[in-house]
Design a protein around this motif. Sequence first.
Motif, PDB file in Angstrom:
ATOM      1  N   GLY A 191       0.988  -1.261  -0.034  1.00 13.39           N
ATOM      2  CA  GLY A 191      -0.060   0.130  -0.077  1.00 13.39           C
ATOM      3  C   GLY A 191       0.881   1.254   0.140  1.00 13.39           C
ATOM      4  N   THR A 192       0.321   2.524  -0.343  1.00 17.53           N
ATOM      5  CA  THR A 192       0.839   3.722  -0.314  1.00 17.53           C
ATOM      6  C   THR A 192      -0.248   4.701   0.430  1.00 17.53           C
ATOM      7  OG1 THR A 192       0.156   4.266  -2.510  1.00 17.53           O
ATOM      8  CG2 THR A 192       2.248   3.091  -2.364  1.00 17.53           C
ATOM      9  N   GLY A 193       0.388   5.818   0.686  1.00 17.43           N
ATOM     10  CA  GLY A 193      -0.443   6.769   1.400  1.00 17.43           C
ATOM     11  C   GLY A 193      -0.660   6.882   2.900  1.00 17.43           C
ATOM     12  N   THR A 194       0.351   6.129   3.535  1.00 18.75           N
ATOM     13  CA  THR A 194       0.188   5.887   4.821  1.00 18.75           C
ATOM     14  C   THR A 194       1.336   6.315   5.531  1.00 18.75           C
ATOM     15  OG1 THR A 194       0.810   3.483   4.992  1.00 18.75           O
ATOM     16  CG2 THR A 194      -1.676   4.055   4.741  1.00 18.75           C
ATOM     17  N   ALA A 195       1.501   6.655   6.829  1.00 18.54           N
ATOM     18  CA  ALA A 195       2.578   7.139   7.650  1.00 18.54           C
ATOM     19  C   ALA A 195       3.208   5.779   7.760  1.00 18.54           C
ATOM     20  CB  ALA A 195       2.304   7.623   8.767  1.00 18.54           C
ATOM     21  N   PRO A 196       4.597   5.716   8.030  1.00 16.86           N
ATOM     22  CA  PRO A 196       5.507   6.921   8.025  1.00 16.86           C
ATOM     23  C   PRO A 196       5.793   7.264   6.591  1.00 16.86           C
ATOM     24  CG  PRO A 196       6.889   5.202   8.723  1.00 16.86           C
ATOM     25  CD  PRO A 196       5.505   4.608   8.408  1.00 16.86           C
ATOM     26  N   PHE A 197       6.080   8.510   6.454  1.00 15.25           N
ATOM     27  CA  PHE A 197       6.376   9.201   5.039  1.00 15.25           C
ATOM     28  C   PHE A 197       7.409  10.513   5.166  1.00 15.25           C
ATOM     29  CE2 PHE A 197       2.104  10.526   5.644  1.00 15.25           C
ATOM     30  CZ  PHE A 197       2.082  12.074   5.977  1.00 15.25           C
ATOM     31  N   HIS A 198       8.001  10.633   4.331  1.00 16.47           N
ATOM     32  CA  HIS A 198       8.987  11.708   4.275  1.00 16.47           C
ATOM     33  C   HIS A 198       8.137  13.283   4.224  1.00 16.47           C
ATOM     34  CE1 HIS A 198      11.838  14.831   3.155  1.00 16.47           C
ATOM     35  NE2 HIS A 198      11.172  14.944   2.075  1.00 16.47           N
ATOM     36  N   ILE A 199       8.923  14.067   4.989  1.00 16.97           N
ATOM     37  CA  ILE A 199       8.317  15.413   5.050  1.00 16.97           C
ATOM     38  C   ILE A 199       9.360  16.484   5.274  1.00 16.97           C
ATOM     39  CG2 ILE A 199       7.850  15.578   7.639  1.00 16.97           C
ATOM     40  CD1 ILE A 199       4.700  16.656   6.697  1.00 16.97           C
ATOM     41  N   ASN A 200       9.201  17.876   4.590  1.00 16.27           N
ATOM     42  CA  ASN A 200      10.097  18.947   4.856  1.00 16.27           C
ATOM     43  C   ASN A 200       9.411  20.118   4.749  1.00 16.27           C
ATOM     44  OD1 ASN A 200      10.319  20.115   2.017  1.00 16.27           O
ATOM     45  ND2 ASN A 200      10.533  17.758   1.412  1.00 16.27           N
ATOM     46  N   PHE A 201      10.067  21.110   5.378  1.00 16.25           N
ATOM     47  CA  PHE A 201       9.415  22.246   5.492  1.00 16.25           C
ATOM     48  C   PHE A 201      10.391  23.439   4.990  1.00 16.25           C
ATOM     49  CE2 PHE A 201       7.045  19.765   8.006  1.00 16.25           C
ATOM     50  CZ  PHE A 201       5.863  20.029   7.600  1.00 16.25           C
ATOM     51  N   THR A 202      10.104  24.347   4.227  1.00 19.31           N
ATOM     52  CA  THR A 202      11.259  25.635   4.005  1.00 19.31           C
ATOM     53  C   THR A 202      10.716  27.007   4.318  1.00 19.31           C
ATOM     54  OG1 THR A 202      12.279  24.154   2.014  1.00 19.31           O
ATOM     55  CG2 THR A 202      12.755  26.568   1.973  1.00 19.31           C
ATOM     56  N   ALA A 203      11.381  27.685   4.654  1.00 19.48           N
ATOM     57  CA  ALA A 203      10.805  29.129   4.971  1.00 19.48           C
ATOM     58  C   ALA A 203      11.880  30.096   4.588  1.00 19.48           C
ATOM     59  CB  ALA A 203      10.495  29.262   6.355  1.00 19.48           C
ATOM     60  N   SER A 204      11.779  31.050   3.691  1.00 22.56           N
ATOM     61  CA  SER A 204      12.620  31.977   3.329  1.00 22.56           C
ATOM     62  C   SER A 204      12.155  33.399   3.346  1.00 22.56           C
ATOM     63  CB  SER A 204      12.940  31.939   1.786  1.00 22.56           C
ATOM     64  OG  SER A 204      14.034  32.627   1.057  1.00 22.56           O
ATOM     65  N   VAL A 205      12.937  34.340   4.151  1.00 24.69           N
ATOM     66  CA  VAL A 205      12.619  35.595   4.352  1.00 24.69           C
ATOM     67  C   VAL A 205      13.514  36.428   4.017  1.00 24.69           C
ATOM     68  CG1 VAL A 205      12.006  37.334   6.204  1.00 24.69           C
ATOM     69  CG2 VAL A 205      11.236  34.864   6.330  1.00 24.69           C
ATOM     70  N   ARG A 206      13.226  37.337   2.858  1.00 26.29           N
ATOM     71  CA  ARG A 206      14.065  38.519   2.418  1.00 26.29           C
ATOM     72  C   ARG A 206      13.170  39.779   2.163  1.00 26.29           C
ATOM     73  NH1 ARG A 206      17.077  39.208  -3.171  1.00 26.29           N
ATOM     74  NH2 ARG A 206      14.706  39.476  -3.855  1.00 26.29           N
ATOM     75  N   PRO A 207      13.077  40.611   3.389  1.00 26.07           N
ATOM     76  CA  PRO A 207      12.179  41.755   3.080  1.00 26.07           C
ATOM     77  C   PRO A 207      12.573  42.779   2.400  1.00 26.07           C
ATOM     78  CG  PRO A 207      13.550  41.875   5.341  1.00 26.07           C
ATOM     79  CD  PRO A 207      14.052  40.794   4.444  1.00 26.07           C
ATOM     80  N   GLU A 208      11.704  43.809   2.040  1.00 27.84           N
ATOM     81  CA  GLU A 208      11.846  44.829   0.905  1.00 27.84           C
ATOM     82  C   GLU A 208      13.122  45.481   1.230  1.00 27.84           C
ATOM     83  OE1 GLU A 208       9.445  48.762  -0.577  1.00 27.84           O
ATOM     84  OE2 GLU A 208       8.206  46.858   0.359  1.00 27.84           O
ATOM     85  N   GLY A 209      13.844  45.650   0.174  1.00 28.78           N
ATOM     86  CA  GLY A 209      15.305  46.575   0.333  1.00 28.78           C
ATOM     87  C   GLY A 209      16.467  45.509   0.458  1.00 28.78           C
ATOM     88  N   SER A 210      15.988  44.318   0.717  1.00 25.87           N
ATOM     89  CA  SER A 210      16.774  42.989   0.919  1.00 25.87           C
ATOM     90  C   SER A 210      18.006  43.397   1.830  1.00 25.87           C
ATOM     91  CB  SER A 210      17.511  42.740  -0.551  1.00 25.87           C
ATOM     92  OG  SER A 210      16.604  42.731  -1.562  1.00 25.87           O
ATOM     93  N   PRO A 211      17.802  43.867   3.011  1.00 26.84           N
ATOM     94  CA  PRO A 211      18.688  44.083   4.018  1.00 26.84           C
ATOM     95  C   PRO A 211      19.114  42.704   4.692  1.00 26.84           C
ATOM     96  CG  PRO A 211      16.578  44.326   4.973  1.00 26.84           C
ATOM     97  CD  PRO A 211      16.338  44.209   3.519  1.00 26.84           C
ATOM     98  N   TYR A 212      18.551  41.604   4.752  1.00 27.97           N
ATOM     99  CA  TYR A 212      18.870  40.296   4.917  1.00 27.97           C
ATOM    100  C   TYR A 212      18.133  39.272   4.325  1.00 27.97           C
ATOM    101  CZ  TYR A 212      15.032  40.473   8.189  1.00 27.97           C
ATOM    102  OH  TYR A 212      13.702  40.356   8.593  1.00 27.97           O
TER     103      TYR A 212
END
Length: 128
Positions: free
Chosen positions: A62-83
């Motif tokens: 079967g497929t579609g059951t846990a356990p399964f791979h998971i990942n998260f990405t968050a990228s922040v670059r504010p206006e003016g690109s100070p960081y």
Amino acid sequence: MSVPKTGTYAPLNKTLTITIESADPSDGQIQGTYVHNFTPEGPITVSGKVGGYAWVKNNDGGTGTAPFHINFTASVRPEGSPYCIVDFWNGFYTNDDTIVITGSRSYVKNDGTTQSIGLGTLELYLQS
């Protein structure tokens, strides 16, 4: 279980929260909100496509059951690109609706400050 359950996940120390609003089994994309309370620039919040997941074929065929791979990405670059801050978390989703992930962060600031750090391994629990 065919996708990660929708809802908010957090570790016991509440440094990070990830809210899964939808998870599409056709392309493995996760839509939601990522909040990290501790960065060099203070708390960050990112909404939209925040992650992905992929199943494996289990020994029963079967497929579609846990356990399964998971990942998260968050990228922040504010206006003016100070960081720019980019958090990446990679791990797995368990049978008991817990997410176990290991993270890393890159941080680049316009004054020449740079960091590449490990964020450790966290267990995120579905909040009731």
